[in-house]
Design a protein around this motif. Structure first.
Motif, PDB file in Angstrom:
ATOM      1  N   LEU A   1       0.851  -1.311   0.132  1.00 16.63           N
ATOM      2  CA  LEU A   1      -0.065   0.072   0.108  1.00 16.63           C
ATOM      3  C   LEU A   1       0.989   1.147   0.264  1.00 16.63           C
TER       4      LEU A   1
ATOM      5  N   ASN B   1      -7.697  -1.645  -2.703  1.00 18.56           N
ATOM      6  CA  ASN B   1      -8.946  -1.992  -1.868  1.00 18.56           C
ATOM      7  C   ASN B   1      -8.721  -3.613  -1.416  1.00 18.56           C
TER       8      ASN B   1
ATOM      9  N   ARG C   1      -6.357  -3.400   1.576  1.00 16.58           N
ATOM     10  CA  ARG C   1      -7.006  -3.073   2.677  1.00 16.58           C
ATOM     11  C   ARG C   1      -7.975  -4.221   3.205  1.00 16.58           C
ATOM     12  N   ASN C   2      -8.647  -5.021   2.413  1.00 20.17           N
ATOM     13  CA  ASN C   2      -9.478  -6.082   2.742  1.00 20.17           C
ATOM     14  C   ASN C   2      -8.351  -7.172   3.584  1.00 20.17           C
TER      15      ASN C   2
ATOM     16  N   HIS D   1     -11.739  -0.686   5.778  1.00 21.37           N
ATOM     17  CA  HIS D   1     -10.662  -0.009   5.034  1.00 21.37           C
ATOM     18  C   HIS D   1     -10.241   1.277   6.158  1.00 21.37           C
TER      19      HIS D   1
ATOM     20  N   ALA E   1      -7.901  -0.642   8.292  1.00 25.03           N
ATOM     21  CA  ALA E   1      -6.917  -1.225   7.679  1.00 25.03           C
ATOM     22  C   ALA E   1      -5.741   0.074   7.525  1.00 25.03           C
TER      23      ALA E   1
END
Ligand code: FAD
Lengths: 386, 367
Positions: free
Chosen positions: A316, A370, A373-374, B270, B273
């Protein structure tokens, strides 16, 4: 907690440095034979597949020395240590983990010797993020499997000799993660058709691939039938870890600093603009975070625990930095920043404008933000699945 | 090179976490923060007995002779429960004596600090959000048998609980730390957002100290102590950030809306996260900075700015998201999430906000 290097680690660093100073001419002085020579020399040094078992041509070097090697190579702006990036980063490790003795002997040396380039066939037109739903079919037919289906976005397919291919061998499964099988397939096998796709940066680096009655010998199956998802999960962790590898950011950050020192903004040196300075400091903080996150993960690996979901953290960071840094450089240099490679006013030979169009490689490739993040929320924080 | 904690450090962490859970849980934290002294001498004695106050003090001076990375373990774990005891202030005061004191001062003062019998704190700058020797405005003037002080030290952490305060002043021969006893100065509590981190102003006007109570301090030493302050603050931000992330993550698994746990919605998961990515990132940077205090003094300034620069804004956002993701319950005084948000407000400017640290990163990075 100790960031000091031992005497032997330090002397390894010296060894790498002196090798570089003897064998790496400045970029302008590198002739057309340079790369082949370089690859041969680093191979002879045992630095390709540095941490791989000796049995298969690696050096069984320590993970810290491997980190030192990467750092020094990146600081010296050295070319890669092999031509098959995917072979070295995840196909080779996957074969060593899941492959048969015969497969290891057959495939590993060629990866180390830069003789064979690998590509990765996971994504399909209808199954990208939802990778486990793939439909490319493989059917056992005597001593071989018959493969039919399509892959897409396969980076390097136009020039690779081999592909690590994810297929479905069973369709009536309870969980989509079952019934997946992985194969090692030569790209010149009859029935394999590659159609390159041009991307927005103008390159044809990825392709769609059609498989029509392609015969793949049983001995080319990687791992057991139906167990392909495990192979993929560990290969994906390695892929994300290689995308999040911090040393790739060193040169970019340094070039960016040079750029702001030589660029003027409203008639003043850009490097004196407080906002510019803080922007670069923010990039530097993130790069440092990648570095020290990486070292913390390294400690885990040294204890023998494989990397899994934590690789999404640096993936990320890399993804957002990749977009932000190039975008910042292009914007800072205004109209000049728009000029493409070859143009006489192009900034730094057009490297920024080029890479500003290439971020999807590390942002979408390897799984979108995404999805990362999941992974973090579900696997590291225990949140319920979507 | 080993970027993990030793077995001893892990045991120390377990010990702190257990102590916080058993002896200083959140109701106790609230009770202390609401009390008049904002301090608890019984708990203080207990943690002194556990050795936590002498971690970085050499054995010759009654401490354990360990390093800042060990101290970080304690600060981080104690901050998970927002422990309001002035552990960080005590450590910074010890660092100040070790850095600026002479042998006599070290020999006389440090054992009492390690034992917790002398509660101490430091006060460096007199201007809000300005880190520079010029931001030290209090003065010490020579008098017959020592010095007379002039000015006020605002924003001194844990001043009211302290027996002795080490306060930066401009003395005849340059910067110095004036060691003053609490009975000789007027201390005025300054209510702030974060009641678990009490702050006060210290009126020095006309206060007399003996010659032995002035510790000369170079600008480099001032900068070093500031960096130590940032390391301590960042370590606490790691602990507090981890705690509110955990609290919020747990809540997201349990709270049902539209028939599902809210953690199933990506708008929630999210954010969680992102909180995780930031927390783990400034955690890594914080450990490196703490290691640098003892083992890489030349790299300390940069390491500190990377850590505190990242943590300042990241923890502020984690605090806001921690409250926000809870919905209205998070806004209530009764629910603990808000206490962590307030800690993030406290920590943000402490020993340099992100702008200060990013400016320093730019300069140290060759711009
Ligand atoms: C430059 C490049 C190189 C690549 N190289 C390879 C390669 O070598 N081999 C290979 O197999 N693949 C490769 N890929 C494919 C890549 O892995 C996929 O593109 C990626 O996983 C996303 O799949 P998709 O493109 O089908 O998008 P989709 O999965 O259709 O996603 C579209 C959008 O929806 C979002 N989305 C999807 N599902 C969810 C969800 N559950 N929650 C929230 N958002 C969601 C995504 O984030 C994305 O923004 C490459 C891609 C790129 C861009």
């Amino acid at each position: 907690m100790d960031f000091d290097y031992t005497a032997s680690e330090q002397s390894f660093r010296e060894e790498v440095r002196s090798f570089i100073s003897e064998n790496l001419p400045p970029k302008k002085e590198r002739d057309k034979n340079f790369l082949a020579n370089w690859l041969e020399k680093v191979r002879a040094k045992g630095w390709v597949g540095f941490a791989w078992p000796k049995e298969f041509g690696g050096s069984e070097g320590g993970l810290i020395e491997q980190t030192i090697l990467r750092e020094e190579m990146a600081l010296a702006k050295a070319p890669p240590l092999g031509t098959s990036m995917m072979g070295l980063a995840w196909v080779g490790p996957g074969i060593m983990q899941y492959g048969t003795e015969e497969q290891k002997r057959k495939f590993i040396p060629d990866i180390l010797d830069s003789k064979v380039t690998w590509c990765t066939g996971y994504s399909e037109p209808n199954h990208g993020s939802d990778l486990a739903a793939i439909q490319c079919k493989a059917e056992l037919n005597g001593d071989h499997y018959l493969v039919n289906g399509q892959k897409i976005w396969t980076t390097g397919a136009p020039w690779s000799q081999w592909i690590i291919l994810l297929t479905r061998t069973q369709f009536d499964v309870e969980s989509k993660h079952d019934g997946i099988t992985c194969f090692l397939v030569p790209m010149d096998a009859p029935g394999v058709e590659v159609r390159p796709i041009q991307n927005m940066a103008g390159d044809k680096h990825f392709a769609e691939i059609f498989f029509t009655d392609v015969q793949v010998p049983v001995e080319n199956r990687l791992g057991a039938e139906g167990e392909g998802w495990n192979v993929t999960v560990s290969a994906l962790a390695n892929e994300r870890s290689s995308i999040g590898e911090v040393t790739q950011m060193f040169e970019k950050l340094e070039n960016l600093k040079e750029l702001v020192k030589t660029t003027s903004k409203q008639g003043q040196p850009a490097s004196e603009d407080p906002k510019v300075r803080r922007t670069i400091a923010r990039f530097e903080m993130k790069v440092a975070a990648m570095k020290f996150n990486g070292l913390r993960y390294l400690t885990k690996q040294i204890k023998g625990e494989p990397l899994t979901s934590e690789t999404s953290v640096n993936k990320l960071h890399r993804a957002s930095l990749e977009i932000e840094i190039d975008d910042f450089a292009v914007q800072l240099t205004g109209q000049a920043g728009l000029q493409l490679r070859g143009g006489e006013s192009a900034v730094d030979g057009g490297t920024w404008s080029k890479s500003a169009l290439n971020w999807p490689n590390v942002v979408i490739g390897g799984g979108t933000p995404n999805i990362q993040r999941n992974i973090i929320a579900e696997r590291l924080l225990g949140q319920p699945k979507d | 090179m080993n970027f993990g904690f030793t077995e001893e450090q892990s045991l120390l962490r377990d010990q702190v976490e257990r102590f916080i859970k058993e002896a200083c849980p959140m109701p106790k934290v609230r009770e202390i923060a609401a009390s008049e002294s904002r301090f608890d001498s019984e708990l203080w004695q207990q943690i002194a007995d556990l050795g936590w106050l002498g971690l970085t003090i050499p054995e010759a001076h009654g401490g354990l002779g360990l390093k800042w990375i060990d101290l970080t373990v304690v600060l981080e774990a104690a901050a998970e429960g927002l422990c309001p005891l002035p552990i960080a202030s005590q450590a910074l005061a010890s660092a100040a004596v070790l850095t600026c004191g002479n042998d006599k001062q070290k020999t006389e003062w440090l054992p009492a600090m390690a034992a917790g019998s002398a509660i101490c704190t430091i006060g460096l700058y007199d201007e809000a959000n300005w880190i520079d020797a010029k931001a030290v405005t209090a003065e010490a003037h020579a008098s017959d048998d020592g010095y007379v002080l002039k000015g006020t030290k605002p924003f001194v952490n844990d001043a009211a609980a302290a027996d002795y305060l080490l306060l930066a002043v401009n003395a005849p021969n340059g910067l110095a730390l004036a060691a003053v006893a609490k009975d000789n100065v007027k201390i005025t509590h300054q209510p702030t957002m974060d009641t678990t981190k009490p702050m006060a102003s210290v009126d020095l006007e006309g206060v007399k100290i003996g010659a032995d109570y002035l510790l000369p301090m170079s600008e480099d030493q001032l900068a070093f102590l500031t960096d130590c302050g940032a390391v301590a603050t960042t370590a606490e931000m790691v602990g507090a950030g981890a705690a509110i992330l955990q609290m919020t993550s747990n809540y997201a698994k349990e709270r049902i809306q539209f028939g599902k746990p809210i953690g199933q919605y990506q708008g929630v998961k999210h954010r969680l996260a992102d909180m995780y990515v930031d927390l783990e990132s400034y955690r890594s940077l914080s450990y490196y900075a703490a290691w640098s205090v003892d083992d890489d003094i030349d790299g300390l300034a940069k390491a500190v700015s990377l850590a505190k620069g990242y943590a300042s804004d990241a923890f502020a956002q984690i605090g806001i998201d921690g409250v926000g993701l809870h919905g209205a319950i998070g806004f209530t005084a009764e629910y603990d999430a808000q206490l962590y948000l307030k800690r993030s407000k406290w920590a943000r400017p402490m020993y340099g906000d992100s702008d200060y640290h990013m400016d320093r990163i730019a300069t140290l990075g060759g711009l």
